[in-house]
Design a protein around this motif. Structure first.
Motif, PDB file in Angstrom:
ATOM      1  N   ILE A 188       0.846  -1.190   0.000  1.00 52.53           N
ATOM      2  CA  ILE A 188       0.000   0.000   0.000  1.00 52.53           C
ATOM      3  C   ILE A 188       0.880   1.239   0.000  1.00 52.53           C
ATOM      4  CG2 ILE A 188      -1.804   1.291   1.201  1.00 52.53           C
ATOM      5  CD1 ILE A 188      -2.738  -1.292   2.488  1.00 52.53           C
ATOM      6  N   ILE A 189       0.636   2.122  -0.947  1.00 49.22           N
ATOM      7  CA  ILE A 189       1.270   3.445  -0.964  1.00 49.22           C
ATOM      8  C   ILE A 189       0.258   4.404  -0.354  1.00 49.22           C
ATOM      9  CG2 ILE A 189       2.337   5.230  -2.377  1.00 49.22           C
ATOM     10  CD1 ILE A 189       3.790   2.558  -2.496  1.00 49.22           C
ATOM     11  N   GLU A 195      -1.840   5.082   9.131  1.00 48.75           N
ATOM     12  CA  GLU A 195      -1.483   3.672   9.018  1.00 48.75           C
ATOM     13  C   GLU A 195      -1.936   3.151   7.649  1.00 48.75           C
ATOM     14  OE1 GLU A 195       0.260   1.937  11.229  1.00 48.75           O
ATOM     15  OE2 GLU A 195       0.428   3.736  12.467  1.00 48.75           O
ATOM     16  N   ALA A 196      -1.324   2.057   7.225  1.00 55.59           N
ATOM     17  CA  ALA A 196      -1.612   1.517   5.898  1.00 55.59           C
ATOM     18  C   ALA A 196      -3.099   1.263   5.684  1.00 55.59           C
ATOM     19  CB  ALA A 196      -0.828   0.228   5.693  1.00 55.59           C
ATOM     20  N   SER A 197      -3.756   0.695   6.682  1.00 54.15           N
ATOM     21  CA  SER A 197      -5.161   0.316   6.527  1.00 54.15           C
ATOM     22  C   SER A 197      -6.129   1.459   6.793  1.00 54.15           C
ATOM     23  CB  SER A 197      -5.483  -0.850   7.469  1.00 54.15           C
ATOM     24  OG  SER A 197      -5.178  -0.495   8.810  1.00 54.15           O
ATOM     25  N   ASP A 198      -5.632   2.609   7.247  1.00 55.83           N
ATOM     26  CA  ASP A 198      -6.516   3.720   7.624  1.00 55.83           C
ATOM     27  C   ASP A 198      -6.518   4.872   6.628  1.00 55.83           C
ATOM     28  OD1 ASP A 198      -7.099   2.327   9.938  1.00 55.83           O
ATOM     29  OD2 ASP A 198      -5.519   3.315  11.099  1.00 55.83           O
ATOM     30  N   THR A 230      -0.397  12.787  -5.988  1.00 55.68           N
ATOM     31  CA  THR A 230      -0.584  14.165  -5.516  1.00 55.68           C
ATOM     32  C   THR A 230      -1.608  14.203  -4.390  1.00 55.68           C
ATOM     33  OG1 THR A 230      -0.034  15.070  -7.692  1.00 55.68           O
ATOM     34  CG2 THR A 230      -1.270  16.501  -6.190  1.00 55.68           C
ATOM     35  N   LYS A 231      -2.664  13.424  -4.529  1.00 62.88           N
ATOM     36  CA  LYS A 231      -3.691  13.341  -3.489  1.00 62.88           C
ATOM     37  C   LYS A 231      -3.116  12.732  -2.214  1.00 62.88           C
ATOM     38  CE  LYS A 231      -8.024  13.472  -2.004  1.00 62.88           C
ATOM     39  NZ  LYS A 231      -8.719  14.762  -1.735  1.00 62.88           N
ATOM     40  N   ILE A 232      -2.332  11.659  -2.359  1.00 58.60           N
ATOM     41  CA  ILE A 232      -1.724  11.002  -1.203  1.00 58.60           C
ATOM     42  C   ILE A 232      -0.796  11.948  -0.452  1.00 58.60           C
ATOM     43  CG2 ILE A 232      -0.082   9.183  -0.529  1.00 58.60           C
ATOM     44  CD1 ILE A 232      -1.293   7.454  -2.782  1.00 58.60           C
ATOM     45  N   MET A 233      -0.127  12.830  -1.191  1.00 60.77           N
ATOM     46  CA  MET A 233       0.870  13.716  -0.596  1.00 60.77           C
ATOM     47  C   MET A 233       0.361  15.147  -0.399  1.00 60.77           C
ATOM     48  SD  MET A 233       4.367  12.526  -2.574  1.00 60.77           S
ATOM     49  CE  MET A 233       3.748  13.033  -4.195  1.00 60.77           C
ATOM     50  N   PHE A 239       5.429  10.341   1.500  1.00 61.70           N
ATOM     51  CA  PHE A 239       4.477   9.237   1.419  1.00 61.70           C
ATOM     52  C   PHE A 239       5.086   8.015   2.094  1.00 61.70           C
ATOM     53  CE2 PHE A 239       7.137   8.830  -2.338  1.00 61.70           C
ATOM     54  CZ  PHE A 239       7.341   7.462  -2.480  1.00 61.70           C
ATOM     55  N   SER A 240       4.266   7.031   2.373  1.00 62.24           N
ATOM     56  CA  SER A 240       4.727   5.790   2.994  1.00 62.24           C
ATOM     57  C   SER A 240       4.448   4.608   2.082  1.00 62.24           C
ATOM     58  CB  SER A 240       4.022   5.564   4.339  1.00 62.24           C
ATOM     59  OG  SER A 240       4.449   6.508   5.297  1.00 62.24           O
ATOM     60  N   LEU A 241       5.304   3.606   2.157  1.00 64.40           N
ATOM     61  CA  LEU A 241       5.110   2.336   1.465  1.00 64.40           C
ATOM     62  C   LEU A 241       5.050   1.260   2.542  1.00 64.40           C
ATOM     63  CD1 LEU A 241       7.063   1.010  -1.642  1.00 64.40           C
ATOM     64  CD2 LEU A 241       6.588  -0.435   0.332  1.00 64.40           C
ATOM     65  N   SER A 242       3.902   0.617   2.663  1.00 63.24           N
ATOM     66  CA  SER A 242       3.735  -0.469   3.627  1.00 63.24           C
ATOM     67  C   SER A 242       3.541  -1.782   2.871  1.00 63.24           C
ATOM     68  CB  SER A 242       2.533  -0.223   4.535  1.00 63.24           C
ATOM     69  OG  SER A 242       2.750   0.912   5.366  1.00 63.24           O
ATOM     70  N   PHE A 243       4.148  -2.847   3.354  1.00 67.87           N
ATOM     71  CA  PHE A 243       4.006  -4.139   2.673  1.00 67.87           C
ATOM     72  C   PHE A 243       4.068  -5.276   3.681  1.00 67.87           C
ATOM     73  CE2 PHE A 243       8.558  -3.701   3.093  1.00 67.87           C
ATOM     74  CZ  PHE A 243       8.998  -4.985   3.335  1.00 67.87           C
ATOM     75  N   LYS A 244       3.509  -6.399   3.277  1.00 68.83           N
ATOM     76  CA  LYS A 244       3.694  -7.620   4.030  1.00 68.83           C
ATOM     77  C   LYS A 244       3.795  -8.781   3.057  1.00 68.83           C
ATOM     78  CE  LYS A 244      -1.258  -7.870   5.306  1.00 68.83           C
ATOM     79  NZ  LYS A 244      -2.182  -8.014   6.469  1.00 68.83           N
ATOM     80  N   ILE A 245       4.579  -9.765   3.470  1.00 69.60           N
ATOM     81  CA  ILE A 245       4.877 -10.939   2.634  1.00 69.60           C
ATOM     82  C   ILE A 245       4.345 -12.170   3.359  1.00 69.60           C
ATOM     83  CG2 ILE A 245       6.691 -12.251   1.471  1.00 69.60           C
ATOM     84  CD1 ILE A 245       8.524  -9.778   1.924  1.00 69.60           C
ATOM     85  N   SER A 246       3.840 -13.104   2.591  1.00 70.59           N
ATOM     86  CA  SER A 246       3.408 -14.376   3.189  1.00 70.59           C
ATOM     87  C   SER A 246       3.675 -15.517   2.222  1.00 70.59           C
ATOM     88  CB  SER A 246       1.915 -14.331   3.569  1.00 70.59           C
ATOM     89  OG  SER A 246       1.120 -14.061   2.430  1.00 70.59           O
ATOM     90  N   LYS A 247       3.756 -16.704   2.777  1.00 69.04           N
ATOM     91  CA  LYS A 247       3.966 -17.882   1.944  1.00 69.04           C
ATOM     92  C   LYS A 247       2.618 -18.522   1.661  1.00 69.04           C
ATOM     93  CE  LYS A 247       7.255 -21.661   1.430  1.00 69.04           C
ATOM     94  NZ  LYS A 247       8.385 -22.388   2.053  1.00 69.04           N
ATOM     95  N   ILE A 248       2.398 -18.890   0.405  1.00 70.76           N
ATOM     96  CA  ILE A 248       1.119 -19.500   0.020  1.00 70.76           C
ATOM     97  C   ILE A 248       1.104 -20.939   0.493  1.00 70.76           C
ATOM     98  CG2 ILE A 248      -0.345 -20.146  -1.933  1.00 70.76           C
ATOM     99  CD1 ILE A 248       0.871 -17.779  -3.457  1.00 70.76           C
ATOM    100  N   ASP A 249       0.067 -21.318   1.198  1.00 68.93           N
ATOM    101  CA  ASP A 249      -0.042 -22.692   1.728  1.00 68.93           C
ATOM    102  C   ASP A 249      -0.272 -23.687   0.600  1.00 68.93           C
ATOM    103  OD1 ASP A 249       0.280 -21.722   4.306  1.00 68.93           O
ATOM    104  OD2 ASP A 249      -1.880 -21.399   4.567  1.00 68.93           O
TER     105      ASP A 249
END
Length: 249
Positions: A188-189, A195-198, A230-233, A239-249
């Motif tokens: 998420i940018i 916060e990323a989700s907010d 432009t809207k984000i900033m 700006f922020s870059l948030s990420f998460k990684i997961s392994k596919i089961d």
């Protein structure tokens, strides 16, 4: 059946042979035999072809000591840990063995922020903040620092950039495409102050990480239009870059 010119063992037949029985690979074949200087002609050695199809061949990459049957060697070389890859930093032209890519990055402050080892990626959201410093926001091309992360035994590079007026976010995994398909990411940018989700204004991406074997042009996959950035900033030049990684089961 080693070629006397390039010193390589051919991987496919037919193998050219001179009237005196001297072999040479198809790439190195000239009008005269490199061993006895007689006219090569159009002779082919069926015996040499049979032999090369039934022996093990060295991997073509210098640091790899493995050998494989002819039917398996090409598949190995596609995923060999010593295959040559490009540094994912756009302006860097270095090509190094994959096994030495992290070392290249931590030794190059122009390519990567980390100078000792990859950061350990959190199970949840990982947050990076970016600003423009003294750079004019209207610049067509802008590069931000790359960060490298370790997750589940794999290495990932994360960075944003701006090219030809469009913003991009990149997640590269230092592995072949098949291995990348076993992982997924969310990115998420968003506004630097939320916060990323907010964040009300944000660009969200998800998918498999891009393979380190991808050409640099292929890294321009996850794009963000300038108006959205432009809207984000709008409250700051950050700006922020948030990420998460997961392994596919």
């Amino acid at each position: 059946i080693e070629c006397p010119v390039c010193m390589d063992i051919p991987r496919s037949g037919p193998v050219p042979v001179c009237p005196n029985g001297h072999l040479v690979c198809k790439t190195c074949k000239k009008d005269s035999c490199p061993t006895c200087r007689c006219v090569m002609g159009s002779g082919k050695s069926l015996l040499a072809t049979t032999i090369l199809e039934n022996i093990e061949h060295d991997c073509k990459f210098e640091d790899c000591n493995n050998q494989f049957a002819l039917k398996d060697i090409e598949e190995h070389e596609k995923v060999c840990p010593f295959r040559i890859v490009s540094c994912p930093k756009f302006e860097c032209t270095e090509r190094v063995p994959l096994a030495k890519l992290v070392q290249h990055l931590i030794n190059s402050s122009a390519c990567c922020v980390e100078d000792a080892a990859p950061l350990v990626a959190l199970q949840g959201w990982n947050l990076r903040g970016y600003d423009f410093g003294t750079i004019d926001v209207s610049e067509e091309t802008i590069r931000w620092p790359m960060h490298i992360y370790a997750y589940s035994g794999e290495t990932f590079a994360v960075f944003p950039f701006k090219l030809e007026g469009q913003y991009y976010a990149v997640m590269v995994m230092f592995a072949a495409e098949a291995k990348c398909s076993e992982y997924k990411f969310e990115m998420i940018i968003h506004d630097r102050n939320s916060e990323a989700s907010d964040s009300l204004s944000a660009a969200k991406f998800q998918g498999n990480p891009l393979s380190i074997d991808e050409k640099k042009e292929g890294l321009r996959l996850y794009g963000i239009y300038g108006k959205l950035m432009t809207k984000i900033m709008e409250k700051s030049r950050m700006f922020s870059l948030s990420f998460k990684i997961s392994k596919i089961d």
